[in-house]
Write an enzyme that holds these catalytic residues in place. Structure first.
Site, PDB file in Angstrom:
ATOM      1  N   GLU A   7       0.823  -1.215   0.000  1.00 25.01           N
ATOM      2  CA  GLU A   7       0.000   0.000   0.000  1.00 25.01           C
ATOM      3  C   GLU A   7       0.859   1.269   0.000  1.00 25.01           C
ATOM      4  O   GLU A   7       1.747   1.437   0.821  1.00 25.01           O
ATOM      5  CB  GLU A   7      -0.916   0.012   1.220  1.00 25.01           C
ATOM      6  CG  GLU A   7      -1.776   1.276   1.310  1.00 25.01           C
ATOM      7  CD  GLU A   7      -2.448   1.430   2.664  1.00 25.01           C
ATOM      8  OE1 GLU A   7      -2.844   2.570   2.991  1.00 25.01           O
ATOM      9  OE2 GLU A   7      -2.573   0.431   3.401  1.00 25.01           O
ATOM     10  N   SER A  16      -4.305   5.447  -0.292  1.00 25.90           N
ATOM     11  CA  SER A  16      -5.650   4.903  -0.123  1.00 25.90           C
ATOM     12  C   SER A  16      -6.643   6.049  -0.159  1.00 25.90           C
ATOM     13  O   SER A  16      -6.280   7.209   0.073  1.00 25.90           O
ATOM     14  CB  SER A  16      -5.777   4.138   1.193  1.00 25.90           C
ATOM     15  OG  SER A  16      -5.655   5.023   2.293  1.00 25.90           O
TER      16      SER A  16
END
Length: 425
Positions: free
Chosen positions: A348, A351
């Site tokens: 990640e 987001s």
């Protein structure tokens, strides 16, 4: 928080959301019960108070035994009113406490499951074949040491594990990333903001970070202030207790701040380098929109994140995060994960979450549309979490001699440098 009317009208939907999150479904029934007591005790209080007022008008007109009887009744009514008031307050307090524990309603399209149950929506870019290029890729920490960019040993000496120094070109690379990200956000219409890193409890609780995420939050007990884990907190609370005019929407802010996370549940994870740290800087997008526009705004935030990662020439994928992996505030969340060569997987980097009306209800932020005043929707999207972005850039753009090619978008912010050159072997 969710709308209590929705809870009363469709409790099964709320139960299903709790179940999808892996949270306590019994909380829904406890909340329904508390809400019923709150409303019935409120009705009881209003009835007794009306009776008390009516009696108060009769007493001055009465005399003798009748007046004495009315005064006796008034005394009993006064006690009953106080008791009803206390019952109403207690039921209201219980209702609010339970309501604060309930997560946002999960969007029906969110995949159900835990951390590994996400759905990959798309992939972008080409993963480099380092073997075909004739060398083994170095990880970001080794590259950072070669470039004189990262010093974790002295970071640990000064502050403990998961702290670091960015030195020389590493510090300049952070500034380049922040300036480039802010330039993109500003061009897209966001108002740049430098936000506080310390906030009051109502700001932290209002954004939903004192529930399931509280273990990762630093608290300064002497001052009763919290260190933010994201500028989302300050940006969400910026309009706390305000009524905004509908013609001002959408409001879009790009906040830059240091961020602090205890990483309490990450023992043994990502201990090498600067991928998972206690302090880092971040550029965060934040939007206030009409509730009916939140899903479209969510796609816009995702597109701005795509543009950013594409401009950095990073291979990445977009995932639809599964229900039990959502934060309490998010109805839906998309992650953009960049390929990290030495880990052989996507991780990640950014987001974006659609929080619908959840945060605005908790923070008492409303919009006036004609004569109607109602909650609005809030959304957030990470544009650049600096250390993780540095990790991805160093590893994906490294060259055989330990140098690192600079993506074109960053070159104007690095004095025109096309390559970061080693300072040591």
């Amino acid at each position: 928080m969710i709308d209590l009317r929705l809870l009363r009208e469709d409790p099964d939907r709320v139960r299903a959301s709790q179940r999808a999150r892996g949270e306590d479904v019994a909380l829904v029934d406890a909340l329904l019960s508390a809400d019923e007591r709150r409303r019935s005790s409120g009705v009881r209080f209003d009835e007794l108070r009306a009776e008390q007022k009516a009696l108060g008008k009769l007493i001055p007109k009465a005399a003798g035994d009748e007046k004495a009887e009315l005064l006796k009744k008034a005394g009993q009514l006064s006690a009953d009113v106080k008791a009803a008031d206390a019952d109403r307050d207690a039921a209201d307090t219980e209702t609010q406490e339970l309501l604060q524990r309930l997560g946002n309603l999960v969007h029906p399209d969110v995949p159900v499951g835990g951390e590994e149950d996400f759905v990959t929506l798309e992939t972008h870019g080409t993963i480099r074949d380092f073997a075909a290029e004739g060398f083994e890729p170095k990880d970001h920490l080794e590259l950072g040491q070669i470039l004189g960019a990262i010093d974790v040993e002295r970071g640990a000496k000064v502050s403990g594990s998961r702290f670091y120094f960015l030195t020389g070109i590493g510090a300049l690379l952070e500034l380049a990333l922040v300036n480039a990200a802010m330039a993109q956000a500003t061009a897209a219409g966001f108002t740049p903001m430098l936000t506080p890193a310390l906030v009051r409890p109502q700001s932290m609780a209002g954004t939903g970070f004192l529930g399931q995420a509280s273990q990762d939050v630093y608290h300064l007990a002497d001052d009763d202030l919290y260190l933010v884990g994201t500028s989302e907190v300050a940006l969400a609370a910026y309009h706390m207790d305000e009524i905004l005019d509908a013609d001002r929407l959408p409001l879009r802010y790009a906040g830059f701040s240091p961020c602090f996370r205890r990483e309490a549940g990450s023992h043994g994870k990502d201990t090498r380098g600067i991928f998972r740290v206690h302090q880092f800087d971040k550029v965060e997008m934040f939007s206030y929109v009409a509730p009916e526009d939140s899903q479209a705004e969510h796609q816009r935030l995702l597109e701005w994140e795509r543009q950013w990662l594409t401009s950095l020439e990073l291979p990445y994928r977009v995932i639809d995060v599964a229900s039990a992996d959502l934060g309490a505030s998010a109805a839906r969340k998309f992650d953009c994960e960049a390929w990290i060569p030495t880990q052989g997987k996507y991780r990640e980097l950014t987001s974006t979450s659609d929080c619908t009306e959840f945060q605005s209800r908790r923070l008492s932020i409303r919009v006036r549309d004609g004569k109607q005043v109602k909650p609005l929707a809030t959304l957030n999207g990470t544009l650049c979490a600096v250390p993780r972005t540095i990790v991805a850039i160093l590893e994906n753009h490294q060259q055989a001699d330990g140098s690192v090619r600079v993506p074109e978008v960053l070159r104007p912010y690095l004095g025109g440098r096309e390559v970061l050159e080693p300072v040591s072997k």
